[in-house]
Design a protein around this motif. Structure first.
Motif, mmCIF file in Angstrom:
data_model
loop_
_atom_site.group_PDB
_atom_site.id
_atom_site.type_symbol
_atom_site.label_atom_id
_atom_site.label_comp_id
_atom_site.label_asym_id
_atom_site.label_seq_id
_atom_site.Cartn_x
_atom_site.Cartn_y
_atom_site.Cartn_z
ATOM 1 N N SER A 1 -4.135 14.211 -5.187
ATOM 2 C CA SER A 1 -2.706 14.577 -5.466
ATOM 3 C C SER A 1 -1.878 15.734 -4.515
ATOM 4 C CB SER A 1 -2.632 15.037 -6.784
ATOM 5 O OG SER A 1 -4.002 16.142 -7.610
ATOM 6 N N ASP B 1 0.140 12.935 0.557
ATOM 7 C CA ASP B 1 0.409 12.159 0.895
ATOM 8 C C ASP B 1 -0.230 11.256 1.855
ATOM 9 O OD1 ASP B 1 2.930 12.426 -1.467
ATOM 10 O OD2 ASP B 1 4.765 12.979 0.544
ATOM 11 N N LYS C 1 0.749 7.575 -2.970
ATOM 12 C CA LYS C 1 0.911 8.196 -4.071
ATOM 13 C C LYS C 1 0.515 9.180 -4.748
ATOM 14 C CE LYS C 1 5.143 11.189 -4.272
ATOM 15 N NZ LYS C 1 4.417 12.101 -3.436
ATOM 16 N N ASN C 2 0.113 9.694 -5.409
ATOM 17 C CA ASN C 2 -0.289 10.125 -6.793
ATOM 18 C C ASN C 2 -0.974 8.326 -6.939
ATOM 19 O OD1 ASN C 2 1.276 12.187 -7.187
ATOM 20 N ND2 ASN C 2 2.985 10.500 -7.794
ATOM 21 N N ARG D 1 -1.405 6.141 -5.772
ATOM 22 C CA ARG D 1 -1.995 4.528 -6.423
ATOM 23 C C ARG D 1 -0.467 4.274 -4.965
ATOM 24 N NH1 ARG D 1 2.249 2.501 -11.116
ATOM 25 N NH2 ARG D 1 2.140 1.270 -10.579
ATOM 26 N N GLU E 1 -8.948 8.694 -5.394
ATOM 27 C CA GLU E 1 -9.374 8.629 -4.087
ATOM 28 C C GLU E 1 -9.762 8.239 -3.344
ATOM 29 O OE1 GLU E 1 -9.208 11.436 -6.612
ATOM 30 O OE2 GLU E 1 -7.171 11.660 -6.932
ATOM 31 N N SER F 1 2.089 19.785 0.413
ATOM 32 C CA SER F 1 3.408 19.577 0.943
ATOM 33 C C SER F 1 4.021 20.696 1.123
ATOM 34 C CB SER F 1 3.307 20.155 -1.377
ATOM 35 O OG SER F 1 1.869 21.399 -1.181
#
Length: 286
Positions: free
Chosen positions: A69, A72, A91-92, A94, A112, A134
């Motif tokens: 999480s 990316d 991402k997230n 998926r 993961e 991020s």
């Protein structure tokens, strides 16, 4: 554990296991080679330094990060050491825009971990995992994946040569193959698919075949080769018979001008002498 007729082991247990059964008057034992349970998952990590060896047709779990999480993710297959190939974005938790595993319904991301339910040959290669955080920083981790075909059944054969050598050969399916031999439990030369032994060698010989993802073994009972004496015995017997017949015939022709029968060295010979000394007929029964 002693006393029970069955025992539970971890599904990945490997090696030789023996069961010994006895009472007050006798005992017996049998030993077999354990193999990991079929379908056993293989786990690799993108931060490991060693190659990830995986079995063709089996399941592979590629662990990416502990907490996806925060990033990316991009999984890239590197066609050449300096070039990037197909990409799969995660991402997230998926997969998105996944050219790498396009049209592969058996490939997914769970917790993961990239999961390939049925590994194919094309899954071999060098992979790079890029992590974009991020705060704008980017890190990467590399992993080499090597797909190998599991070892099939092991076949052992024996050929006895006229030179007095017993050649034992071993064959199996799979790649690559590493061979090792034991005779009555004692190690022999490793690395070759065949081994030469003395023609009188006796006992149990085992051929073990393995690669990075599997192994198999077969044990057979050796029997001494039949010695190359048949031709020599036949030649000796022929010489003896010829000598005996010649001797007996010579003796008989000196004592009779008519039909004569005699027996020498277990050979019955009947001679019919015709009036002409140039023409005669032999009838010999051995």
């Amino acid at each position: 554990m002693i006393g029970n007729s069955s025992i539970d082991l971890d599904e990945g247990t490997d090696g030789n296991i023996s069961c010994s059964v006895k009472n007050h008057v006798s005992h017996a034992q049998n030993t077999i080679r354990l193999k990991p349970c079929p379908g056993l998952d293989r786990f690799c990590r993108f931060n490991q330094s060693d190659p990830c060896y995986t079995a063709l047709g089996h399941k592979l779990n590629l662990m990416m990060v502990l907490d996806a999480s925060e990033y990316d993710l991009k999984i890239i297959k590197r066609i050449i050491n300096t070039a990037d190939g197909p990409v799969c974005r995660v991402k997230n938790g998926r997969m998105r825009d996944c050219d790498l595993y396009n049209n592969r319904p058996g490939v997914t991301v769970i917790n993961e971990t990239l999961i390939i339910n049925r590994v194919i040959r094309a899954d071999s290669g060098n992979y790079r995992l890029k992590l974009d955080s991020s705060d704008g920083t980017e890190t990467s981790r590399d992993l080499q994946v090597i797909v190998e075909a599991p070892i099939g059944s092991v076949e052992v054969s024996i050929i006895c040569s006229s030179s007095g050598v017993m050649r034992v050969s071993c064959s199996s399916e799979g790649d690559p193959l590493l061979y090792s031999w034991t005779l009555n439990g004692d190690p022999l030369m490793d690395g070759n698919s065949s081994i030469d032994l003395d023609e009188g060698t006796d006992g149990d010989i085992s051929c073990s075949v393995k690669n990075h993802v599997s192994h198999a073994q077969n044990t057979i009972r050796l029997k001494p080769c039949a010695g190359p004496t048949t031709a020599a015995v036949t030649s000796s017997l022929t010489s003896s018979v010829t000598s005996s017949v010649t001797s007996a015939v010579t003796s008989s022709t000196q004592t009779s001008e008519n039909d004569t029968s005699f027996s020498s060295a277990g050979i019955n010979v009947t001679m019919n002498v015709t009036p002409s000394p140039e023409a005669f007929r032999w009838m010999c029964e051995c």
